[in-house]
Design a protein around this motif. Structure first.
Motif, short mmCIF file in Angstrom:
data_model
loop_
_atom_site.label_atom_id
_atom_site.label_comp_id
_atom_site.label_asym_id
_atom_site.label_seq_id
_atom_site.Cartn_x
_atom_site.Cartn_y
_atom_site.Cartn_z
N ALA A 146 -8.36 5.02 -0.32
CA ALA A 146 -8.90 4.58 0.97
C ALA A 146 -8.42 3.18 1.35
CB ALA A 146 -10.42 4.62 0.95
N MET A 147 -7.55 2.57 0.54
CA MET A 147 -7.06 1.24 0.86
C MET A 147 -6.20 1.31 2.12
SD MET A 147 -4.60 -1.29 -1.38
CE MET A 147 -5.72 -1.47 -2.74
N GLU A 148 -6.55 0.52 3.12
CA GLU A 148 -5.85 0.58 4.40
C GLU A 148 -5.32 -0.80 4.79
OE1 GLU A 148 -5.16 3.22 6.01
OE2 GLU A 148 -6.51 4.74 5.22
N ARG A 150 1.94 -12.66 3.14
CA ARG A 150 2.90 -12.64 2.04
C ARG A 150 2.59 -11.61 0.95
NH1 ARG A 150 5.37 -17.96 -0.91
NH2 ARG A 150 6.87 -16.88 -2.25
N TYR A 151 1.35 -11.52 0.53
CA TYR A 151 1.04 -10.67 -0.62
C TYR A 151 0.62 -9.25 -0.22
CZ TYR A 151 1.59 -15.01 -3.08
OH TYR A 151 2.13 -16.18 -3.58
N LEU A 152 0.87 -8.88 1.02
CA LEU A 152 0.59 -7.52 1.47
C LEU A 152 1.83 -6.63 1.43
CD1 LEU A 152 -1.67 -8.28 4.57
CD2 LEU A 152 -2.34 -7.89 2.18
N ILE A 180 0.03 8.80 -6.12
CA ILE A 180 0.28 10.23 -5.88
C ILE A 180 1.18 10.81 -6.96
CG2 ILE A 180 1.50 11.84 -4.34
CD1 ILE A 180 -1.18 11.14 -3.23
N ALA A 181 2.22 10.08 -7.32
CA ALA A 181 3.13 10.57 -8.37
C ALA A 181 2.38 10.78 -9.68
CB ALA A 181 4.28 9.58 -8.56
N VAL A 217 0.84 -1.21 0.00
CA VAL A 217 0.00 0.00 0.00
C VAL A 217 0.87 1.26 0.00
CG1 VAL A 217 -1.68 1.34 1.32
CG2 VAL A 217 -2.00 -1.11 1.01
N HIS A 218 1.98 1.24 0.74
CA HIS A 218 2.91 2.37 0.66
C HIS A 218 3.34 2.62 -0.79
CE1 HIS A 218 4.14 1.51 5.07
NE2 HIS A 218 3.53 2.68 5.05
#
Length: 204
Positions: free
Chosen positions: A167-169, A186-188, A25-26, A17-18
């Protein structure tokens, strides 16, 4: 003239998510570069769960291959008493004097600034530009309009509000908890970071 976003977080660990947020944003804000800024491990208000060199190594693994993403350890090297976003922004503006530099933050931090919880909040707001990401339960426009400091700086230049589709948290703390309780996150997070965590037995 380049457009540069400063993206600060604990990155403990860095998550998908980061990376997705930085990429979005870019794209939306037409940024040429995102500088990932891991925070100091010596902050009084927030203790990291992982040693700095692990957080730094995972961040390097996560952003490799994307020429818009770079990492900077400026805040990692600062003593806790000297870590203020106002100082940080002055540092990066001095490093990139001919470019536009933005501070990327969540709307929850906008609320904190409006509440007077940040040091040097007046010069921070009046002398800098911000990209503010939506957070569930935070009305960004109301937060700005209800704060004399924020509304008097709201000239259409200081705050770029990104209020749709972010809004993904999935938090770093959730991933730490999963590792700690024998879960499978693993896939986070990036595969290289997942393997690094397993190799070094982090968050157990």
């Amino acid at each position: 003239m380049a457009r540069i976003g400063i993206y600060g977080s604990s990155f403990d660990p860095v998550t998908n998510v980061h990376l997705w947020t930085a990429s979005t944003i870019a794209h939306r804000c037409k940024l040429d570069r995102i500088i990932f800024l891991p925070c100091s491990n010596r902050r009084k208000d927030k203790r990291m769960k992982t040693e700095d060199h692990h957080r730094w190594e995972m961040l390097q693994l996560a952003i490799q291959g994307n020429d818009k993403f770079v990492a900077d350890d400026y805040e990692m090297k600062q003593e806790a008493w000297n870590v203020y976003t106002y100082y940080t922004m002055n540092y990066f503006k001095s490093m990139y004097p001919n470019d536009e530099v933005f501070f990327i933050m969540g709307a929850d931090l906008l609320v904190d600034i409006a509440s007077g919880k940040w040091g040097y909040e007046e010069p921070l707001v009046t002398e800098n530009r911000f990209i503010v990401m939506a957070r569930d339960g935070v009305d960004m426009l109301k937060t700005i309009s209800s704060s004399p400091l924020l509304r008097n700086a709201d000239d259409g230049m200081h705050f770029h509000l990104v209020d749709k589709g972010l809004a993904m948290e999935i938090s770093s703390s959730y991933i730490r908890d999963e590792f700690g309780k024998g879960g499978e996150p693993r896939y986070l997070l990036p595969e290289a970071c997942y393997e690094y965590i397993k190799q070094h037995n982090l968050y157990r």
